[in-house]
Write a protein that holds these residues in place. Structure first.
Motif, PDB file in Angstrom:
ATOM      1  N   PRO A   1       0.838  -1.214   0.000  1.00 53.37           N
ATOM      2  CA  PRO A   1       0.000   0.000   0.000  1.00 53.37           C
ATOM      3  C   PRO A   1       0.869   1.260   0.000  1.00 53.37           C
ATOM      4  O   PRO A   1       1.910   1.297   0.679  1.00 53.37           O
ATOM      5  CB  PRO A   1      -0.798  -0.123   1.307  1.00 53.37           C
ATOM      6  N   PRO A   2       0.485   2.287  -0.760  1.00 54.74           N
ATOM      7  CA  PRO A   2       1.309   3.505  -0.850  1.00 54.74           C
ATOM      8  C   PRO A   2       1.599   4.144   0.498  1.00 54.74           C
ATOM      9  O   PRO A   2       2.666   4.736   0.682  1.00 54.74           O
ATOM     10  CB  PRO A   2       0.458   4.431  -1.734  1.00 54.74           C
ATOM     11  N   SER A   3       0.676   4.027   1.451  1.00 52.84           N
ATOM     12  CA  SER A   3       0.873   4.697   2.741  1.00 52.84           C
ATOM     13  C   SER A   3       2.007   4.082   3.562  1.00 52.84           C
ATOM     14  O   SER A   3       2.567   4.751   4.441  1.00 52.84           O
ATOM     15  CB  SER A   3      -0.428   4.652   3.548  1.00 52.84           C
ATOM     16  N   VAL A   4       2.356   2.823   3.297  1.00 57.96           N
ATOM     17  CA  VAL A   4       3.433   2.175   4.048  1.00 57.96           C
ATOM     18  C   VAL A   4       4.595   1.779   3.141  1.00 57.96           C
ATOM     19  O   VAL A   4       5.557   1.154   3.599  1.00 57.96           O
ATOM     20  CB  VAL A   4       2.902   0.922   4.786  1.00 57.96           C
ATOM     21  N   ARG A   5       4.513   2.144   1.875  1.00 55.68           N
ATOM     22  CA  ARG A   5       5.525   1.715   0.906  1.00 55.68           C
ATOM     23  C   ARG A   5       6.918   2.200   1.280  1.00 55.68           C
ATOM     24  O   ARG A   5       7.892   1.429   1.244  1.00 55.68           O
ATOM     25  CB  ARG A   5       5.134   2.222  -0.480  1.00 55.68           C
TER      26      ARG A   5
ATOM     27  N   SER B   1      18.749  10.134 -11.401  1.00 54.63           N
ATOM     28  CA  SER B   1      17.710  11.083 -10.993  1.00 54.63           C
ATOM     29  C   SER B   1      16.343  10.411 -10.908  1.00 54.63           C
ATOM     30  O   SER B   1      15.518  10.764 -10.052  1.00 54.63           O
ATOM     31  CB  SER B   1      17.653  12.267 -11.966  1.00 54.63           C
ATOM     32  N   PHE B   2      16.075   9.427 -11.780  1.00 54.16           N
ATOM     33  CA  PHE B   2      14.788   8.739 -11.736  1.00 54.16           C
ATOM     34  C   PHE B   2      14.660   7.889 -10.472  1.00 54.16           C
ATOM     35  O   PHE B   2      13.597   7.832  -9.854  1.00 54.16           O
ATOM     36  CB  PHE B   2      14.620   7.862 -12.984  1.00 54.16           C
ATOM     37  N   ILE B   3      15.755   7.219 -10.087  1.00 56.77           N
ATOM     38  CA  ILE B   3      15.727   6.406  -8.876  1.00 56.77           C
ATOM     39  C   ILE B   3      15.512   7.291  -7.652  1.00 56.77           C
ATOM     40  O   ILE B   3      14.676   6.995  -6.782  1.00 56.77           O
ATOM     41  CB  ILE B   3      17.028   5.593  -8.749  1.00 56.77           C
ATOM     42  N   ALA B   4      16.250   8.383  -7.580  1.00 59.09           N
ATOM     43  CA  ALA B   4      16.100   9.294  -6.442  1.00 59.09           C
ATOM     44  C   ALA B   4      14.711   9.902  -6.405  1.00 59.09           C
ATOM     45  O   ALA B   4      14.126  10.078  -5.324  1.00 59.09           O
ATOM     46  CB  ALA B   4      17.160  10.396  -6.525  1.00 59.09           C
TER      47      ALA B   4
ATOM     48  N   LEU C   1       9.313  10.484  -3.626  1.00 58.23           N
ATOM     49  CA  LEU C   1       7.856  10.430  -3.598  1.00 58.23           C
ATOM     50  C   LEU C   1       7.328   9.534  -2.480  1.00 58.23           C
ATOM     51  O   LEU C   1       6.131   9.578  -2.166  1.00 58.23           O
ATOM     52  CB  LEU C   1       7.335   9.916  -4.945  1.00 58.23           C
ATOM     53  N   ASN C   2       8.196   8.720  -1.871  1.00 60.87           N
ATOM     54  CA  ASN C   2       7.737   7.769  -0.860  1.00 60.87           C
ATOM     55  C   ASN C   2       8.437   7.910   0.490  1.00 60.87           C
ATOM     56  O   ASN C   2       8.007   7.271   1.456  1.00 60.87           O
ATOM     57  CB  ASN C   2       7.945   6.337  -1.372  1.00 60.87           C
ATOM     58  N   LEU C   3       9.498   8.715   0.568  1.00 57.62           N
ATOM     59  CA  LEU C   3      10.276   8.824   1.799  1.00 57.62           C
ATOM     60  C   LEU C   3      10.638  10.273   2.083  1.00 57.62           C
ATOM     61  O   LEU C   3      10.620  11.125   1.181  1.00 57.62           O
ATOM     62  CB  LEU C   3      11.564   8.002   1.694  1.00 57.62           C
TER      63      LEU C   3
ATOM     64  N   SER D   1      16.053  12.705   4.119  1.00 56.75           N
ATOM     65  CA  SER D   1      17.203  11.968   4.671  1.00 56.75           C
ATOM     66  C   SER D   1      17.055  10.471   4.463  1.00 56.75           C
ATOM     67  O   SER D   1      18.022   9.783   4.082  1.00 56.75           O
ATOM     68  CB  SER D   1      17.362  12.280   6.160  1.00 56.75           C
ATOM     69  N   ASP D   2      15.864   9.949   4.708  1.00 58.87           N
ATOM     70  CA  ASP D   2      15.637   8.513   4.513  1.00 58.87           C
ATOM     71  C   ASP D   2      15.744   8.127   3.043  1.00 58.87           C
ATOM     72  O   ASP D   2      16.206   7.032   2.705  1.00 58.87           O
ATOM     73  CB  ASP D   2      14.261   8.122   5.059  1.00 58.87           C
ATOM     74  N   ALA D   3      15.307   9.030   2.165  1.00 58.86           N
ATOM     75  CA  ALA D   3      15.438   8.769   0.731  1.00 58.86           C
ATOM     76  C   ALA D   3      16.902   8.684   0.331  1.00 58.86           C
ATOM     77  O   ALA D   3      17.290   7.834  -0.486  1.00 58.86           O
ATOM     78  CB  ALA D   3      14.727   9.858  -0.071  1.00 58.86           C
ATOM     79  N   PHE D   4      17.743   9.553   0.901  1.00 61.68           N
ATOM     80  CA  PHE D   4      19.177   9.510   0.599  1.00 61.68           C
ATOM     81  C   PHE D   4      19.800   8.203   1.081  1.00 61.68           C
ATOM     82  O   PHE D   4      20.611   7.587   0.374  1.00 61.68           O
ATOM     83  CB  PHE D   4      19.888  10.695   1.247  1.00 61.68           C
ATOM     84  N   ILE D   5      19.429   7.766   2.293  1.00 64.61           N
ATOM     85  CA  ILE D   5      19.971   6.520   2.842  1.00 64.61           C
ATOM     86  C   ILE D   5      19.586   5.340   1.961  1.00 64.61           C
ATOM     87  O   ILE D   5      20.420   4.482   1.615  1.00 64.61           O
ATOM     88  CB  ILE D   5      19.467   6.322   4.283  1.00 64.61           C
ATOM     89  N   ALA D   6      18.310   5.263   1.572  1.00 60.62           N
ATOM     90  CA  ALA D   6      17.864   4.174   0.700  1.00 60.62           C
ATOM     91  C   ALA D   6      18.536   4.259  -0.662  1.00 60.62           C
ATOM     92  O   ALA D   6      18.913   3.232  -1.253  1.00 60.62           O
ATOM     93  CB  ALA D   6      16.343   4.221   0.556  1.00 60.62           C
TER      94      ALA D   6
END
Length: 466
Positions: free
Chosen positions: A178-182, A287-290, A295-297, A300-305
């Motif tokens: 689900p998008p809310s927990v993705r 850039s597409f991966i980031a 859009l989901n994080l 800071s968490d997006a950078f870590i992932a």
């Protein structure tokens, strides 16, 4: 003398120029008809709805025994759409200066009118049923997503370590997170083997901003082939390429371009990573991966992932442009390609269509550029769970989905089709084809085949030809 009289009559009645007259028109004056005089109708111009009502009332009185309205007439009253202008044209009597409509012609027009209304009704019902089905499907989807989100939030995420590998969770995972927990699921599945902290992200971001300030204001240019030979320290120079690539990231969303709400966020993550891994630098496709992670994080968490995803063996091989390892991945892919789709495999060999032509773009962007965004996110769901193997399994699923089309096309059309997939791909249909792909060859799994090819390449030490 008769001919001049008739000519004068026609001239006066039909072609005389109308002059505005302020005198009131007497309704009792006779009106001209082509072959005689008739009294003009005293009724005023009727509204089309009123004409239709009168017609329906009259129709209900016609026939033996004053039979009730036909089902077609009853259905017509429930229509949301009525061709009223057509009704007026057909049911209104002719103007006073024209002969009356014969009974047969009037009946014919009534039948034509009823047929047109019936066709309009049929179209309206079909469209209404289609809209109703779409609404029902959307409601069912939203309900299922809501129930799944509750399951993830209340049962799975609090007990992640114990439940993440269970059969039930894997089935839910395959159906789509689900998008809310993705974002939370992705973070847990990818992990943080690099032990990156929020503080480290801020340090790398500050360094990137210093580099940007010291750069000339001239617009960046396209990267050239010799840029791949830059020294490790000079890879930070690829910072200037980020601005150029950001403008081409999901342009239809208009949120990552300059002035958009996520422009600075995307810029910051890509710049921080370039300073975090100067040996890799910025490569087109990152850039597409980031952007998908943003859009989901949180930032800071997006950078870590992002950093941990790119640290996976397959992604690192592609983004560091390790030709030898890339060829090994392509060779492993062809093993399972021949196993699952032998007919298409032979066709691609005959037209000399090699995997690098379409796989590079798919792997570089993790399908976020090639597939619709919602479908790409669902691919990411399982990729975060199964790893690099699933990326090549998706590729085989796409080829399997369009096998009939691809086997009939030549090299040029196949290359064009695979590098620009259709905009609308049914998710369930694609995932059913992905599920049908078997990632075993001669009792060997993906990892075993890849490892065997790597050892063989090390023994042979082939000279790579570009």
């Amino acid at each position: 003398m008769a001919a001049p009289s008739l000519l004068l009559f026609v001239d006066r009645s039909l072609f005389v120029k109308k002059v505005k007259d302020t005198r009131p028109v007497e309704q009792k004056d006779p009106g001209w008809k082509l072959f005689g005089k008739i009294l003009p109708r005293e009724c005023s111009v009727k509204h089309p709805q009123k004409i239709q009502k009168e017609y329906e009332t009259k129709s209900s009185r016609d026939g033996p025994g004053h039979s009730p309205p036909s089902p077609r007439q009853s259905v017509r009253k429930n229509l949301d759409f009525e061709p009223l202008s057509t009704t007026a044209l057909i049911l209104e009597d002719r103007p006073a200066n024209l002969p009356a409509k014969p009974a047969e012609e009037a009946q014919k027009h009534r039948q034509q009118y009823e047929e047109m209304v019936a066709q309009a009704k049929k179209r309206e019902l079909k469209e209404a049923q289609k809209r109703r089905k779409q609404l029902e499907d959307r409601c069912k989807l939203e309900e299922s997503i809501g129930n799944a989100a509750l399951t993830w939030n209340q049962e799975i995420l609090p007990n992640w370590s114990a439940m993440c590998t269970s059969r039930r969770v894997r089935e839910l995972w395959w159906q789509g997170v689900p998008p809310s927990v993705r974002g939370k699921v992705w973070s847990l599945a990818v992990g943080n083997e690099l032990n990156i902290t929020h503080e480290l992200f801020n340090i790398c971001l500050a360094r990137a901003r210093e580099k940007w300030k010291s750069m000339p204001t001239a617009p960046p240019t396209e990267p050239e082939a010799e840029d791949a030979g830059l020294s490790l320290a000079d890879r930070e120079a690829s910072l200037e390429l980020i601005k150029l690539d950001i403008s081409r990231t999901f342009p239809h969303l208009c949120i990552f371009q300059q002035g958009g709400p996520y422009y600075d966020v995307l810029h910051s993550i890509l710049g921080a990573y370039t300073c975090y891994r100067p040996d890799v630098g910025y490569v087109q496709g990152m850039s597409f991966i980031a952007a998908v992670l943003i859009l989901n994080l949180d930032t800071s968490d997006a950078f870590i992932a992002f950093a941990n995803l790119l640290n996976k063996p397959c992604q690192m091989a592609f983004f560091r442009v390790d030709h030898s390892l890339m060829l090994t991945y392509f060779a492993a892919f062809e093993v399972f390609f021949e196993e699952n789709l032998p007919k298409l495999f032979v066709h691609f060999k005959e037209i000399n269509l090699t995997p690098d032509i379409y796989l590079i773009d798919w792997i570089f962007t993790l399908y976020s550029k090639s597939l619709p965004l919602d479908l790409a996110c669902r691919v990411w769901d399982v990729f975060c769970r199964d790893g690099d193997e699933f990326l090549f399994r998706v590729a085989l699923g796409i080829l399997r989905l369009y096998e009939d089309v691809l086997t009939r096309m030549d090299f040029i059309h196949n290359a064009q089709f695979l590098t620009r997939l259709p905009d609308h791909i049914p998710p369930e249909q694609l995932f059913s084809h992905i599920h049908a792909v078997h990632m075993t060859s001669k009792n060997r799994k993906w990892a075993q085949v890849l490892q065997a090819l790597q050892k063989e390449q090390e023994r042979n030490s082939p000279v790579l030809k570009h």
